[in-house]
Write a protein that holds these residues in place. Structure first.
Motif, mmCIF file in Angstrom:
data_model
loop_
_atom_site.group_PDB
_atom_site.id
_atom_site.type_symbol
_atom_site.label_atom_id
_atom_site.label_comp_id
_atom_site.label_asym_id
_atom_site.label_seq_id
_atom_site.Cartn_x
_atom_site.Cartn_y
_atom_site.Cartn_z
ATOM 1 N N SER B 64 -7.237 -0.775 0.042
ATOM 2 C CA SER B 64 -7.505 0.662 0.017
ATOM 3 C C SER B 64 -7.330 1.178 -1.396
ATOM 4 O O SER B 64 -6.681 0.548 -2.234
ATOM 5 N N LEU B 65 -7.923 2.365 -1.633
ATOM 6 C CA LEU B 65 -7.871 2.951 -2.971
ATOM 7 C C LEU B 65 -7.559 4.435 -2.867
ATOM 8 O O LEU B 65 -8.230 5.172 -2.127
ATOM 9 N N ASP B 66 -6.576 4.869 -3.627
ATOM 10 C CA ASP B 66 -6.232 6.280 -3.770
ATOM 11 C C ASP B 66 -6.341 6.599 -5.248
ATOM 12 O O ASP B 66 -5.429 6.332 -6.028
ATOM 13 N N THR B 67 -7.454 7.195 -5.638
ATOM 14 C CA THR B 67 -7.678 7.444 -7.063
ATOM 15 C C THR B 67 -6.791 8.559 -7.603
ATOM 16 O O THR B 67 -6.464 8.572 -8.788
ATOM 17 N N LYS B 68 -6.379 9.462 -6.723
ATOM 18 C CA LYS B 68 -5.512 10.555 -7.196
ATOM 19 C C LYS B 68 -4.130 10.025 -7.547
ATOM 20 O O LYS B 68 -3.500 10.472 -8.520
ATOM 21 N N ALA B 69 -3.630 9.087 -6.765
ATOM 22 C CA ALA B 69 -2.345 8.464 -7.029
ATOM 23 C C ALA B 69 -2.464 7.286 -7.988
ATOM 24 O O ALA B 69 -1.452 6.720 -8.399
ATOM 25 N N ARG B 70 -3.706 6.914 -8.331
ATOM 26 C CA ARG B 70 -3.977 5.742 -9.177
ATOM 27 C C ARG B 70 -3.312 4.508 -8.580
ATOM 28 O O ARG B 70 -2.575 3.769 -9.273
ATOM 29 N N LEU B 71 -3.586 4.298 -7.319
ATOM 30 C CA LEU B 71 -2.916 3.239 -6.568
ATOM 31 C C LEU B 71 -3.895 2.563 -5.617
ATOM 32 O O LEU B 71 -4.670 3.230 -4.922
ATOM 33 N N SER B 72 -3.840 1.242 -5.603
ATOM 34 C CA SER B 72 -4.548 0.484 -4.588
ATOM 35 C C SER B 72 -3.552 -0.439 -3.905
ATOM 36 O O SER B 72 -2.575 -0.884 -4.515
ATOM 37 N N THR B 73 -3.797 -0.698 -2.639
ATOM 38 C CA THR B 73 -2.944 -1.619 -1.890
ATOM 39 C C THR B 73 -3.793 -2.713 -1.275
ATOM 40 O O THR B 73 -4.948 -2.501 -0.902
#
Lengths: 112, 107
Positions: B64-73
């Protein structure tokens, strides 16, 4: 599998000698990349290319130069090899900005 | 300068367990890549995530990708021994890699 070939697969050379590694693709992909892989560092980008004669520096470009005179070939040159350039070198190709990279099998370079 | 950090860098886990690998990056990017590498081998593409909220699944792996948090899991469900490998995330147009997560799954 994407048609990408690296040569040579293994090379041992002496400090101070020039070395050229070749990456050849048969996919007509626009983007090509050179990385080096060392324990504890993951992959580090050396140089990349957006097209013929269009190249740019990556994270660790000092001591390396590249050339791309044809779409299918991307050459990496160590002008004067040093022991710190002992590494495994990977070439990768990419068809479009939204597609994954496809990697070659790597070149293991040892500088003595 | 873009920084890509993965954690953990090494993970040993039992078969059948779930776990998550994290990939944080320092500058705005709308694309993220996950790769797998077996010892002595080249890298194999797993996922390309192209937008905020993107989720992709293949077998026991889900990214998954959360661009606002600059985080992928990268989530592993009911791990099996065959998933033992090193997993890399990579970010941005220049495609900068993290240092990798070496995953060892105990039978």
């Amino acid at each position: 599998d994407a048609g990408i070939t690296q040569s040579p697969r293994h090379k041992v050379t002496e400090t101070g000698t020039p070395v050229t590694l070749r990456c050849h693709q048969t996919e007509n992909h626009r983007y090509m990349y050179w990385y080096r892989q060392d324990p504890g560092h993951g992959l580090r980008l050396i140089h990349y290319s957006y097209g013929v004669k269009d190249t740019d520096k990556g994270e660790v470009s000092d001591g390396y130069s590249v050339s791309r005179s044809k779409t299918e070939d991307f050459l990496l040159t160590l002008e004067s090899a040093t022991s710190s350039q002992t590494s495994v070198y990977f070439c990768a190709i990419q068809g479009s900005y939204n597609s994954p990279l496809h990697f070659g099998n790597g070149t293991r370079l040892t500088v003595t | 300068e873009l920084k890509v950090e993965q954690n953990p860098l090494f993970l040993s886990m039992q078969e059948g367990k779930n776990y998550t690998i994290y990939c944080n990056y320092s500058t705005t990017s709308d694309r993220l890549y996950w790769y797998r590498q077996d010892p002595g081998k080249s890298l194999e593409s797993l996922f390309v995530l192209l937008s905020n909220g993107a989720v992709k699944q293949e077998g026991r792996l889900m990214a998954s990708l959360d661009t606002k948090a600059r985080l992928s899991t990268l989530h592993i469900t009911a791990a099996v021994h065959d998933l033992s490998a090193t997993y890399f995330c990579a970010v941005d147009r220049k495609i900068i890699f993290g240092k990798g997560t070496r995953l060892h799954i105990l039978p």
